[in-house]
Design a protein around this motif. Structure first.
Motif, PDB file in Angstrom:
ATOM      1  N   ARG A   1       0.836  -1.202   0.000  1.00 49.70           N
ATOM      2  CA  ARG A   1       0.000   0.000   0.000  1.00 49.70           C
ATOM      3  C   ARG A   1       0.876   1.259   0.000  1.00 49.70           C
ATOM      4  O   ARG A   1       0.567   2.238  -0.682  1.00 49.70           O
ATOM      5  CB  ARG A   1      -0.930   0.004   1.213  1.00 49.70           C
ATOM      6  N   ALA A   2       1.959   1.226   0.791  1.00 46.50           N
ATOM      7  CA  ALA A   2       2.870   2.377   0.836  1.00 46.50           C
ATOM      8  C   ALA A   2       3.493   2.620  -0.538  1.00 46.50           C
ATOM      9  O   ALA A   2       3.624   3.777  -0.972  1.00 46.50           O
ATOM     10  CB  ALA A   2       3.955   2.139   1.889  1.00 46.50           C
ATOM     11  N   LEU A   3       3.863   1.537  -1.219  1.00 47.01           N
ATOM     12  CA  LEU A   3       4.409   1.662  -2.576  1.00 47.01           C
ATOM     13  C   LEU A   3       3.361   2.283  -3.496  1.00 47.01           C
ATOM     14  O   LEU A   3       3.670   3.189  -4.285  1.00 47.01           O
ATOM     15  CB  LEU A   3       4.839   0.294  -3.105  1.00 47.01           C
ATOM     16  N   GLY A   4       2.124   1.823  -3.391  1.00 44.35           N
ATOM     17  CA  GLY A   4       1.045   2.362  -4.215  1.00 44.35           C
ATOM     18  C   GLY A   4       0.779   3.831  -3.946  1.00 44.35           C
ATOM     19  O   GLY A   4       0.601   4.624  -4.878  1.00 44.35           O
TER      20      GLY A   4
ATOM     21  N   LEU B 153       7.739   8.980 -15.407  1.00 43.13           N
ATOM     22  CA  LEU B 153       7.508  10.016 -14.396  1.00 43.13           C
ATOM     23  C   LEU B 153       8.650  11.020 -14.311  1.00 43.13           C
ATOM     24  O   LEU B 153       8.514  12.064 -13.669  1.00 43.13           O
ATOM     25  CB  LEU B 153       7.305   9.365 -13.018  1.00 43.13           C
ATOM     26  N   GLU B 154       9.787  10.702 -14.956  1.00 47.94           N
ATOM     27  CA  GLU B 154      10.969  11.562 -14.918  1.00 47.94           C
ATOM     28  C   GLU B 154      11.308  11.926 -13.473  1.00 47.94           C
ATOM     29  O   GLU B 154      11.370  13.094 -13.094  1.00 47.94           O
ATOM     30  CB  GLU B 154      10.758  12.820 -15.774  1.00 47.94           C
ATOM     31  N   LEU B 155      11.534  10.894 -12.660  1.00 46.11           N
ATOM     32  CA  LEU B 155      11.748  11.066 -11.225  1.00 46.11           C
ATOM     33  C   LEU B 155      13.096  11.698 -10.897  1.00 46.11           C
ATOM     34  O   LEU B 155      14.096  11.452 -11.579  1.00 46.11           O
ATOM     35  CB  LEU B 155      11.661   9.712 -10.512  1.00 46.11           C
ATOM     36  N   SER B 156      13.092  12.453  -9.816  1.00 44.76           N
ATOM     37  CA  SER B 156      14.343  13.011  -9.293  1.00 44.76           C
ATOM     38  C   SER B 156      15.121  11.890  -8.602  1.00 44.76           C
ATOM     39  O   SER B 156      14.588  10.811  -8.336  1.00 44.76           O
ATOM     40  CB  SER B 156      14.040  14.124  -8.279  1.00 44.76           C
ATOM     41  N   ARG B 157      16.383  12.165  -8.294  1.00 45.07           N
ATOM     42  CA  ARG B 157      17.230  11.174  -7.637  1.00 45.07           C
ATOM     43  C   ARG B 157      16.644  10.779  -6.265  1.00 45.07           C
ATOM     44  O   ARG B 157      16.656   9.625  -5.881  1.00 45.07           O
ATOM     45  CB  ARG B 157      18.631  11.734  -7.491  1.00 45.07           C
ATOM     46  N   GLU B 158      16.117  11.763  -5.523  1.00 49.99           N
ATOM     47  CA  GLU B 158      15.554  11.500  -4.193  1.00 49.99           C
ATOM     48  C   GLU B 158      14.294  10.633  -4.284  1.00 49.99           C
ATOM     49  O   GLU B 158      14.113   9.699  -3.506  1.00 49.99           O
ATOM     50  CB  GLU B 158      15.223  12.813  -3.470  1.00 49.99           C
ATOM     51  N   ALA B 159      13.421  10.950  -5.222  1.00 52.71           N
ATOM     52  CA  ALA B 159      12.185  10.175  -5.395  1.00 52.71           C
ATOM     53  C   ALA B 159      12.512   8.748  -5.833  1.00 52.71           C
ATOM     54  O   ALA B 159      11.892   7.782  -5.365  1.00 52.71           O
ATOM     55  CB  ALA B 159      11.272  10.850  -6.419  1.00 52.71           C
ATOM     56  N   ARG B 160      13.511   8.633  -6.695  1.00 47.26           N
ATOM     57  CA  ARG B 160      13.935   7.299  -7.151  1.00 47.26           C
ATOM     58  C   ARG B 160      14.498   6.486  -5.986  1.00 47.26           C
ATOM     59  O   ARG B 160      14.218   5.298  -5.847  1.00 47.26           O
ATOM     60  CB  ARG B 160      14.979   7.438  -8.272  1.00 47.26           C
ATOM     61  N   ALA B 161      15.272   7.116  -5.116  1.00 43.64           N
ATOM     62  CA  ALA B 161      15.843   6.426  -3.952  1.00 43.64           C
ATOM     63  C   ALA B 161      14.740   5.949  -3.010  1.00 43.64           C
ATOM     64  O   ALA B 161      14.800   4.834  -2.475  1.00 43.64           O
ATOM     65  CB  ALA B 161      16.817   7.342  -3.229  1.00 43.64           C
TER      66      ALA B 161
ATOM     67  N   GLU C 189      11.046  -4.463 -14.714  1.00 43.78           N
ATOM     68  CA  GLU C 189      10.923  -3.777 -16.013  1.00 43.78           C
ATOM     69  C   GLU C 189       9.825  -2.714 -15.956  1.00 43.78           C
ATOM     70  O   GLU C 189       9.956  -1.626 -16.526  1.00 43.78           O
ATOM     71  CB  GLU C 189      10.600  -4.766 -17.142  1.00 43.78           C
ATOM     72  N   THR C 190       8.730  -3.054 -15.277  1.00 45.84           N
ATOM     73  CA  THR C 190       7.619  -2.101 -15.157  1.00 45.84           C
ATOM     74  C   THR C 190       8.059  -0.886 -14.345  1.00 45.84           C
ATOM     75  O   THR C 190       7.732   0.254 -14.686  1.00 45.84           O
ATOM     76  CB  THR C 190       6.404  -2.781 -14.496  1.00 45.84           C
ATOM     77  N   VAL C 191       8.805  -1.125 -13.277  1.00 44.87           N
ATOM     78  CA  VAL C 191       9.296  -0.018 -12.449  1.00 44.87           C
ATOM     79  C   VAL C 191      10.175   0.903 -13.272  1.00 44.87           C
ATOM     80  O   VAL C 191      10.039   2.141 -13.201  1.00 44.87           O
ATOM     81  CB  VAL C 191      10.067  -0.552 -11.210  1.00 44.87           C
ATOM     82  N   GLU C 192      11.066   0.323 -14.073  1.00 46.44           N
ATOM     83  CA  GLU C 192      11.944   1.154 -14.914  1.00 46.44           C
ATOM     84  C   GLU C 192      11.128   2.004 -15.880  1.00 46.44           C
ATOM     85  O   GLU C 192      11.411   3.190 -16.078  1.00 46.44           O
ATOM     86  CB  GLU C 192      12.935   0.276 -15.688  1.00 46.44           C
ATOM     87  N   ARG C 193      10.101   1.418 -16.458  1.00 43.97           N
ATOM     88  CA  ARG C 193       9.243   2.179 -17.386  1.00 43.97           C
ATOM     89  C   ARG C 193       8.533   3.317 -16.661  1.00 43.97           C
ATOM     90  O   ARG C 193       8.410   4.429 -17.200  1.00 43.97           O
ATOM     91  CB  ARG C 193       8.206   1.256 -18.023  1.00 43.97           C
ATOM     92  N   LEU C 194       8.047   3.029 -15.443  1.00 41.52           N
ATOM     93  CA  LEU C 194       7.344   4.056 -14.670  1.00 41.52           C
ATOM     94  C   LEU C 194       8.287   5.184 -14.271  1.00 41.52           C
ATOM     95  O   LEU C 194       7.918   6.369 -14.328  1.00 41.52           O
ATOM     96  CB  LEU C 194       6.692   3.438 -13.429  1.00 41.52           C
ATOM     97  N   VAL C 195       9.500   4.830 -13.853  1.00 39.31           N
ATOM     98  CA  VAL C 195      10.493   5.844 -13.471  1.00 39.31           C
ATOM     99  C   VAL C 195      10.798   6.755 -14.655  1.00 39.31           C
ATOM    100  O   VAL C 195      10.850   7.991 -14.514  1.00 39.31           O
ATOM    101  CB  VAL C 195      11.778   5.162 -12.935  1.00 39.31           C
ATOM    102  N   GLU C 196      10.992   6.173 -15.831  1.00 37.98           N
ATOM    103  CA  GLU C 196      11.261   6.983 -17.033  1.00 37.98           C
ATOM    104  C   GLU C 196      10.058   7.850 -17.400  1.00 37.98           C
ATOM    105  O   GLU C 196      10.211   9.022 -17.753  1.00 37.98           O
ATOM    106  CB  GLU C 196      11.632   6.071 -18.202  1.00 37.98           C
TER     107      GLU C 196
ATOM    108  N   LEU D  20      11.596   5.235  -3.821  1.00 38.97           N
ATOM    109  CA  LEU D  20      10.912   4.130  -4.498  1.00 38.97           C
ATOM    110  C   LEU D  20      11.750   2.849  -4.434  1.00 38.97           C
ATOM    111  O   LEU D  20      11.236   1.774  -4.115  1.00 38.97           O
ATOM    112  CB  LEU D  20      10.636   4.519  -5.958  1.00 38.97           C
ATOM    113  N   ASP D  21      13.037   2.967  -4.690  1.00 36.62           N
ATOM    114  CA  ASP D  21      13.925   1.797  -4.655  1.00 36.62           C
ATOM    115  C   ASP D  21      13.987   1.170  -3.272  1.00 36.62           C
ATOM    116  O   ASP D  21      14.032  -0.057  -3.133  1.00 36.62           O
ATOM    117  CB  ASP D  21      15.339   2.178  -5.125  1.00 36.62           C
TER     118      ASP D  21
END
Length: 171
Positions: free
Chosen positions: A9-12, A62-70, A53-60, A72-73
């Protein structure tokens, strides 16, 4: 298990927040990421752990910042670790049990209310009726031996014999 659901749920919620911050609808994000809109919905509601693969597509998309990507990861790493531990759990035990059954010389099954299916044969019923319905001195080792071979082995052990006029086990 509730911990895993909470993490899903937190991920969502994180993905939904990132999507809204980017000014996108679920349909827009799905189109940009090359996935279906129901996939986005299932991830955002905590019903689906996305593939890498889906996460990588979503990150691209959404054009996430480094902090947002960290952020999520970090969530994804904890979820994936938990899922990999669970896969070894029940599936591992089932696999080990199946291997034990395959390696066994004899597998016994106790069913208190019924005769096991492998023994529900005409031969077995005849054998029981000849022995008076009581157990023989030496039980048959299972379905590998026919009733006649069981009778022969039980008669050599002092059990009932086919040619004998007596019924029931020897005393």
């Amino acid at each position: 298990m509730d911990d895993r659901r909470d993490r899903l749920r937190a991920l969502g919620e994180l993905l939904r927040r990132l999507r809204k911050d980017a000014g996108l609808t679920g349909k827009d994000l799905a189109s940009r990421a090359g996935v279906t809109q129901p996939t986005i919905s299932q991830i955002e509601t905590g019903q689906l752990l996305p593939l890498p693969e889906t996460v990588e597509r979503l990150v691209e998309a959404l054009e996430l910042s480094r902090e947002a990507r960290a952020e999520l990861d970090a969530l994804l790493t904890r979820l994936r670790d938990e899922v990999s531990r669970l896969k070894g759990g029940l599936a591992g035990r089932e696999s080990a049990n199946a291997a034990r059954v395959r390696a066994a010389h004899r597998v016994a099954s106790f069913q208190s209310a019924m005769i096991p299916a492998l023994l529900q044969t005409a031969e077995y019923a005849r054998l029981l009726s000849r022995s008076g319905g009581t157990s023989m001195k030496r039980p048959c080792p299972g379905p590998r031996l026919s009733a006649s071979r069981c009778r022969a082995s039980s008669s050599s052990q002092g059990g009932s014999s086919r040619s004998s006029s007596r019924r029931g086990p020897a005393t």
